[in-house]
Design a protein around this motif. Sequence first.
Motif, mmCIF file in Angstrom:
data_model
loop_
_atom_site.group_PDB
_atom_site.id
_atom_site.type_symbol
_atom_site.label_atom_id
_atom_site.label_comp_id
_atom_site.label_asym_id
_atom_site.label_seq_id
_atom_site.Cartn_x
_atom_site.Cartn_y
_atom_site.Cartn_z
ATOM 1 N N ALA A 108 0.839 -1.207 0.000
ATOM 2 C CA ALA A 108 0.000 0.000 0.000
ATOM 3 C C ALA A 108 0.870 1.252 0.000
ATOM 4 C CB ALA A 108 -0.931 -0.007 1.206
ATOM 5 N N ALA A 109 1.943 1.241 0.765
ATOM 6 C CA ALA A 109 2.856 2.389 0.802
ATOM 7 C C ALA A 109 3.545 2.571 -0.547
ATOM 8 C CB ALA A 109 3.890 2.208 1.908
ATOM 9 N N GLN A 110 3.966 1.461 -1.165
ATOM 10 C CA GLN A 110 4.575 1.555 -2.484
ATOM 11 C C GLN A 110 3.608 2.165 -3.489
ATOM 12 O OE1 GLN A 110 5.849 -2.528 -3.242
ATOM 13 N NE2 GLN A 110 7.981 -1.829 -3.249
ATOM 14 N N ALA A 111 2.346 1.750 -3.445
ATOM 15 C CA ALA A 111 1.340 2.262 -4.370
ATOM 16 C C ALA A 111 1.106 3.758 -4.170
ATOM 17 C CB ALA A 111 0.025 1.493 -4.205
ATOM 18 N N GLU A 112 1.226 4.226 -2.920
ATOM 19 C CA GLU A 112 1.038 5.645 -2.621
ATOM 20 C C GLU A 112 2.306 6.453 -2.862
ATOM 21 O OE1 GLU A 112 -0.389 5.996 1.362
ATOM 22 O OE2 GLU A 112 -2.143 4.744 0.972
ATOM 23 N N GLY A 113 3.409 5.784 -3.135
ATOM 24 C CA GLY A 113 4.665 6.476 -3.387
ATOM 25 C C GLY A 113 5.373 6.961 -2.133
ATOM 26 N N VAL A 114 5.113 6.303 -0.992
ATOM 27 C CA VAL A 114 5.792 6.665 0.250
ATOM 28 C C VAL A 114 6.728 5.538 0.667
ATOM 29 C CG1 VAL A 114 3.928 8.191 1.031
ATOM 30 C CG2 VAL A 114 3.896 5.809 1.681
ATOM 31 N N ASP A 115 7.563 5.806 1.645
ATOM 32 C CA ASP A 115 8.551 4.839 2.109
ATOM 33 C C ASP A 115 7.851 3.626 2.728
ATOM 34 O OD1 ASP A 115 10.670 3.444 3.187
ATOM 35 O OD2 ASP A 115 11.301 5.044 4.541
ATOM 36 N N PRO A 116 7.972 2.443 2.113
ATOM 37 C CA PRO A 116 7.271 1.266 2.637
ATOM 38 C C PRO A 116 7.813 0.796 3.986
ATOM 39 C CG PRO A 116 8.592 0.671 0.719
ATOM 40 C CD PRO A 116 8.661 2.159 0.863
ATOM 41 N N VAL A 117 9.097 0.984 4.245
ATOM 42 C CA VAL A 117 9.659 0.561 5.532
ATOM 43 C C VAL A 117 9.093 1.444 6.646
ATOM 44 C CG1 VAL A 117 11.768 0.242 6.874
ATOM 45 C CG2 VAL A 117 11.746 -0.342 4.443
ATOM 46 N N LEU A 118 8.999 2.754 6.391
ATOM 47 C CA LEU A 118 8.417 3.664 7.373
ATOM 48 C C LEU A 118 6.948 3.314 7.626
ATOM 49 C CD1 LEU A 118 8.662 6.137 9.194
ATOM 50 C CD2 LEU A 118 8.113 7.545 7.214
ATOM 51 N N ALA A 119 6.235 2.923 6.574
ATOM 52 C CA ALA A 119 4.831 2.531 6.724
ATOM 53 C C ALA A 119 4.714 1.312 7.634
ATOM 54 C CB ALA A 119 4.216 2.244 5.363
ATOM 55 N N VAL A 120 5.601 0.338 7.471
ATOM 56 C CA VAL A 120 5.579 -0.851 8.325
ATOM 57 C C VAL A 120 5.970 -0.466 9.754
ATOM 58 C CG1 VAL A 120 6.641 -3.110 8.751
ATOM 59 C CG2 VAL A 120 5.956 -2.459 6.433
ATOM 60 N N MET A 121 6.933 0.427 9.896
ATOM 61 C CA MET A 121 7.330 0.891 11.221
ATOM 62 C C MET A 121 6.145 1.535 11.941
ATOM 63 S SD MET A 121 11.033 2.616 10.360
ATOM 64 C CE MET A 121 11.096 3.549 11.868
ATOM 65 N N CYS A 122 5.441 2.406 11.254
ATOM 66 C CA CYS A 122 4.305 3.104 11.862
ATOM 67 C C CYS A 122 3.164 2.144 12.172
ATOM 68 C CB CYS A 122 3.818 4.220 10.937
ATOM 69 S SG CYS A 122 4.971 5.594 10.819
ATOM 70 N N ALA A 123 2.909 1.200 11.273
ATOM 71 C CA ALA A 123 1.797 0.266 11.470
ATOM 72 C C ALA A 123 2.057 -0.680 12.645
ATOM 73 C CB ALA A 123 1.545 -0.538 10.202
ATOM 74 N N THR A 124 3.291 -1.134 12.777
ATOM 75 C CA THR A 124 3.604 -2.118 13.809
ATOM 76 C C THR A 124 4.077 -1.492 15.112
ATOM 77 O OG1 THR A 124 5.902 -2.341 13.076
ATOM 78 C CG2 THR A 124 4.263 -3.845 12.089
ATOM 79 N N GLY A 125 4.600 -0.268 15.040
ATOM 80 C CA GLY A 125 5.157 0.366 16.232
ATOM 81 C C GLY A 125 6.558 -0.114 16.550
ATOM 82 N N HIS A 126 7.188 -0.824 15.611
ATOM 83 C CA HIS A 126 8.540 -1.349 15.829
ATOM 84 C C HIS A 126 9.600 -0.436 15.222
ATOM 85 C CE1 HIS A 126 7.364 -5.142 17.576
ATOM 86 N NE2 HIS A 126 6.545 -5.400 16.570
ATOM 87 N N SER A 127 10.830 -0.665 15.622
ATOM 88 C CA SER A 127 11.967 0.090 15.094
ATOM 89 C C SER A 127 12.211 -0.287 13.634
ATOM 90 C CB SER A 127 13.224 -0.238 15.901
ATOM 91 O OG SER A 127 13.602 -1.596 15.667
ATOM 92 N N ARG A 128 13.074 0.481 12.989
ATOM 93 C CA ARG A 128 13.416 0.207 11.589
ATOM 94 C C ARG A 128 14.004 -1.189 11.434
ATOM 95 N NH1 ARG A 128 13.674 2.997 7.085
ATOM 96 N NH2 ARG A 128 15.104 2.365 5.451
ATOM 97 N N ARG A 129 14.891 -1.563 12.342
ATOM 98 C CA ARG A 129 15.518 -2.884 12.262
ATOM 99 C C ARG A 129 14.485 -4.007 12.351
ATOM 100 N NH1 ARG A 129 20.481 -4.153 15.992
ATOM 101 N NH2 ARG A 129 21.687 -4.354 14.112
ATOM 102 N N ARG A 130 13.565 -3.884 13.306
ATOM 103 C CA ARG A 130 12.531 -4.913 13.473
ATOM 104 C C ARG A 130 11.570 -4.914 12.281
ATOM 105 N NH1 ARG A 130 10.873 -9.633 14.320
ATOM 106 N NH2 ARG A 130 8.920 -9.875 15.423
#
Length: 151
Positions: A108-130
């Motif tokens: 979904a983040a890729q489709a919107e043209g935003v950083d997909p890793v940041l989207a996963v970070m925000c959705a899960t509440g985990h750090s970048r590494r996790r």
Amino acid sequence: MSVRPAWEVREDGGATSWFYVRLAFADGARVDVLAVVSGEHVGIEDVRAQPALSLDDLEVLAEWIEGPLFEACGARDGTHPSAGRRRSRPAWPQGVEGRWLVAHEYRAAQAEGVDPVLAVMCATGHSRRRALRLIGQARDSGFLTPRRARR
């Protein structure tokens, strides 16, 4: 518009988060903002604009960035995710369901043209590494395409 987390301070069960926000316009103008989100409030700490903003534009700047900031914090309905919540991290399912949801957020983040890793970070509440580890697990499960080999 791009939103990047800067830092977060947790105190007395609440959190105050700072974000770098960039508004880029088609005519080449841009606005860089250091914004703070605390509870259900957005504040502006610093603004740099090229060309300079009018007083009317400065008056509505917080309204322009409020929705994307709260979304970057993980809220989908326009309210800050920490409002009325005691947990510091949103509940995230484990196993196959969790990996499928990670893949869904990533695509979904890729489709919107935003950083997909940041989207996963925000959705899960985990750090970048996790978040990267979760993305790798989603790839291993076949929910995401394999990474391209680096040269």
